[in-house]
Write a protein that holds these residues in place. Structure first.
Motif, PDB file in Angstrom:
ATOM      1  N   GLU A 305      50.602  49.653  35.695  1.00 31.75           N
ATOM      2  CA  GLU A 305      51.665  50.582  36.057  1.00 31.75           C
ATOM      3  C   GLU A 305      51.848  51.628  34.962  1.00 31.75           C
ATOM      4  OE1 GLU A 305      56.476  50.479  37.017  1.00 31.75           O
ATOM      5  OE2 GLU A 305      55.366  48.617  36.732  1.00 31.75           O
ATOM      6  N   GLY A 306      51.935  52.886  35.358  1.00 32.90           N
ATOM      7  CA  GLY A 306      52.124  53.976  34.408  1.00 32.90           C
ATOM      8  C   GLY A 306      50.872  54.748  34.086  1.00 32.90           C
ATOM      9  N   ALA A 307      49.695  54.207  34.411  1.00 31.75           N
ATOM     10  CA  ALA A 307      48.454  54.951  34.185  1.00 31.75           C
ATOM     11  C   ALA A 307      48.496  56.244  34.999  1.00 31.75           C
ATOM     12  CB  ALA A 307      47.251  54.102  34.578  1.00 31.75           C
ATOM     13  N   ALA A 308      47.937  57.306  34.442  1.00 27.59           N
ATOM     14  CA  ALA A 308      48.016  58.618  35.071  1.00 27.59           C
ATOM     15  C   ALA A 308      46.867  58.839  36.044  1.00 27.59           C
ATOM     16  CB  ALA A 308      48.001  59.705  34.005  1.00 27.59           C
ATOM     17  N   VAL A 309      47.145  59.534  37.134  1.00 29.56           N
ATOM     18  CA  VAL A 309      46.125  60.043  38.053  1.00 29.56           C
ATOM     19  C   VAL A 309      45.854  61.486  37.650  1.00 29.56           C
ATOM     20  CG1 VAL A 309      45.604  60.635  40.448  1.00 29.56           C
ATOM     21  CG2 VAL A 309      46.870  58.533  39.928  1.00 29.56           C
ATOM     22  N   LEU A 310      44.586  61.817  37.409  1.00 29.23           N
ATOM     23  CA  LEU A 310      44.220  63.151  36.916  1.00 29.23           C
ATOM     24  C   LEU A 310      43.457  63.937  37.973  1.00 29.23           C
ATOM     25  CD1 LEU A 310      42.908  62.174  33.344  1.00 29.23           C
ATOM     26  CD2 LEU A 310      45.259  62.684  34.044  1.00 29.23           C
ATOM     27  N   GLY A 346      37.820  56.343  50.358  1.00 26.31           N
ATOM     28  CA  GLY A 346      36.523  56.752  49.841  1.00 26.31           C
ATOM     29  C   GLY A 346      36.595  57.794  48.752  1.00 26.31           C
ATOM     30  N   THR A 347      37.774  58.416  48.566  1.00 26.32           N
ATOM     31  CA  THR A 347      37.939  59.444  47.539  1.00 26.32           C
ATOM     32  C   THR A 347      37.914  58.814  46.149  1.00 26.32           C
ATOM     33  OG1 THR A 347      39.310  60.745  49.047  1.00 26.32           O
ATOM     34  CG2 THR A 347      39.416  61.309  46.716  1.00 26.32           C
ATOM     35  N   LYS A 348      37.160  59.423  45.238  1.00 21.78           N
ATOM     36  CA  LYS A 348      37.142  58.954  43.849  1.00 21.78           C
ATOM     37  C   LYS A 348      38.315  59.564  43.091  1.00 21.78           C
ATOM     38  CE  LYS A 348      32.303  57.744  43.130  1.00 21.78           C
ATOM     39  NZ  LYS A 348      31.111  57.907  42.249  1.00 21.78           N
ATOM     40  N   ILE A 349      38.997  58.720  42.336  1.00 19.25           N
ATOM     41  CA  ILE A 349      40.187  59.121  41.598  1.00 19.25           C
ATOM     42  C   ILE A 349      39.950  58.836  40.116  1.00 19.25           C
ATOM     43  CG2 ILE A 349      42.651  58.693  41.236  1.00 19.25           C
ATOM     44  CD1 ILE A 349      42.267  59.812  43.952  1.00 19.25           C
ATOM     45  N   THR A 350      40.271  59.808  39.261  1.00 17.08           N
ATOM     46  CA  THR A 350      40.190  59.585  37.815  1.00 17.08           C
ATOM     47  C   THR A 350      41.541  59.114  37.302  1.00 17.08           C
ATOM     48  OG1 THR A 350      38.502  61.296  37.551  1.00 17.08           O
ATOM     49  CG2 THR A 350      39.698  60.640  35.578  1.00 17.08           C
ATOM     50  N   LEU A 351      41.522  58.017  36.557  1.00 15.69           N
ATOM     51  CA  LEU A 351      42.729  57.418  36.013  1.00 15.69           C
ATOM     52  C   LEU A 351      42.651  57.411  34.497  1.00 15.69           C
ATOM     53  CD1 LEU A 351      42.673  54.297  38.367  1.00 15.69           C
ATOM     54  CD2 LEU A 351      44.048  56.356  38.705  1.00 15.69           C
ATOM     55  N   ALA A 352      43.780  57.610  33.842  1.00 17.09           N
ATOM     56  CA  ALA A 352      43.826  57.602  32.378  1.00 17.09           C
ATOM     57  C   ALA A 352      44.835  56.567  31.914  1.00 17.09           C
ATOM     58  CB  ALA A 352      44.202  58.971  31.844  1.00 17.09           C
ATOM     59  N   GLN A 353      44.372  55.659  31.058  1.00 13.81           N
ATOM     60  CA  GLN A 353      45.233  54.608  30.511  1.00 13.81           C
ATOM     61  C   GLN A 353      44.915  54.443  29.041  1.00 13.81           C
ATOM     62  OE1 GLN A 353      46.434  50.478  32.360  1.00 13.81           O
ATOM     63  NE2 GLN A 353      44.417  50.237  31.447  1.00 13.81           N
TER      64      GLN A 353
END
Length: 374
Positions: A305-310, A346-353
């Motif tokens: 929880e709290g990781a960003a979607v970029l 199917g969409t690829k999402i970049t996450l930042a943690q």
């Protein structure tokens, strides 16, 4: 001497507090209660529930009985459900909404003979009671059933275990998903509904708090049943794609953003007379700015929880609201709010943690099939 009074928040004990501790539970603070997070381990308890039956103590939840003249109309002012169409013994999922369509809480409600029984989330139950008291007419009475415990027996063996110990006006197998009735367990009067928050078949059992230990001992004496803690309850509901209030749902979130459009009954949509209806119906027609989606996360490291979607430029455009390792899936999974353009499976999402990038792939929820008996 100061006239100011300092109010000290206290952590309460569940009716089964000593019972949990005697069985080696590790207790943590949650929703202003000491609650068991695990007994033998989250992974083992999760997989046991999926294969056998787990007993969960959810007595921190708020149990309310609401009655009085004009009850159905009064409740429909506060939530988008078809209360009037609810038949005796039937149960439904709904939402308490603020005037802007934001979610104040999600809840279950059922028709009792002369009242409506509601179960609300423990962390906000006193806020919910205050909201109801402020907004319901004087002809309606709210009874907080704080002298009752609530147990959830969940898993594929739950039915055969509970059937051994129940008697009632009709057989237990007359209950299908989201139906309830009055039964006796070992001579104790109980309201039992075929429901739960794990994605498995199972039952929620409301009983007098003074009888909780007797019933818990009775059920856990069966070879198919083990007590299960809060940790596995969270991983089970995440795999089932079920949102948790205060994490995946809050007043900044609408039912359409949360992918809970099923909670808006057809009649209420057509009438458009529930809180925030103009906004919610516009989002239903045109799509919300953000939407809750499921993510399969590449690699072995869970995102929390709290990781960003970029977006492609590295700008933050959304957030992870629940995440962890899914024992039944064998991989990390998460729920996140993402822009509508990124919400298609199917969409690829970049996450930042914590400065590290992860890749998530949008996937349909639930992550594991629901096994409700309908």
């Amino acid at each position: 001497m100061s006239d100011q009074i300092d109010f000290i928040d206290t952590i309460e004990n569940l009716p089964l507090d000593a019972w949990h501790r005697a069985r080696g539970a590790r207790m943590v603070e949650f929703a202003d209660y000491y609650m068991p997070i695990q007994y033998e381990g989250i992974m083992a308890e999760h997989l046991w529930t999926r294969a056998q039956a787990g007993l969960f103590d959810v007595s921190h939840m708020g149990q309310l009985q609401i009655s009085g003249d004009g009850l159905d109309d009064a409740l429909e002012v506060l939530m988008p459900a078809d209360v009037k169409g609810l038949k005796l013994g039937a149960q439904r999922y709904s939402l308490l909404l603020d005037e802007n369509g934001g979610i104040l809480d999600d809840l279950m409600f059922a028709r009792w003979p002369d009242s409506i029984y509601i179960v609300v989330n423990g962390a906000v139950k006193y806020d919910d009671i205050a909201h109801l008291r402020e907004n319901l007419p004087d002809s309606v009475t709210i009874n907080h059933l704080d002298d009752r415990a609530l147990l959830a027996l969940q898993g594929p063996k739950a039915f055969e275990v509970l059937k051994r110990h129940t008697a009632g006006e009709w057989p237990l197998d007359a209950l299908v998903f989201m139906r309830g009735g009055n039964f006796q367990i070992a001579g104790v009067d109980a309201w039992i509904s075929r429901s739960g928050y794990t994605g498995e078949d199972g039952f929620e059992i409301s009983i007098p708090a003074e009888s909780a230990e007797v019933i818990a001992d009775l059920l856990c004496a069966e070879s198919e049943v083990k007590p299960i803690g809060l940790g596995a309850r969270d991983s089970l509901r995440l795999e089932a794609g079920l949102p948790l209030y205060g994490h995946d749902l809050d007043p900044e979130t609408t039912p359409i953003m949360a992918d809970l459009g099923f909670a808006l009954s057809k009649r209420r949509r057509e009438e458009g007379n529930f809180p925030g209806a103009a906004r919610i119906l516009a989002e239903r027609e045109n799509g919300p700015v953000l939407k809750r989606v499921g993510l399969l996360v590449d690699g072995k490291q869970p995102v929390r929880e709290g990781a960003a979607v970029l977006d492609a430029s590295g700008a933050e455009v959304g957030k992870v609201t629940s995440g962890g390792f899914a024992p039944s899936v064998g991989a990390p999974i998460a729920m996140a709010y993402v822009p509508l353009a990124l919400a298609a499976p199917g969409t690829k999402i970049t996450l930042a943690q914590r400065g590290k990038a992860h890749t998530g792939i949008v996937t349909a929820m639930p992550f594991v099939p629901h096994r409700y008996v309908r």
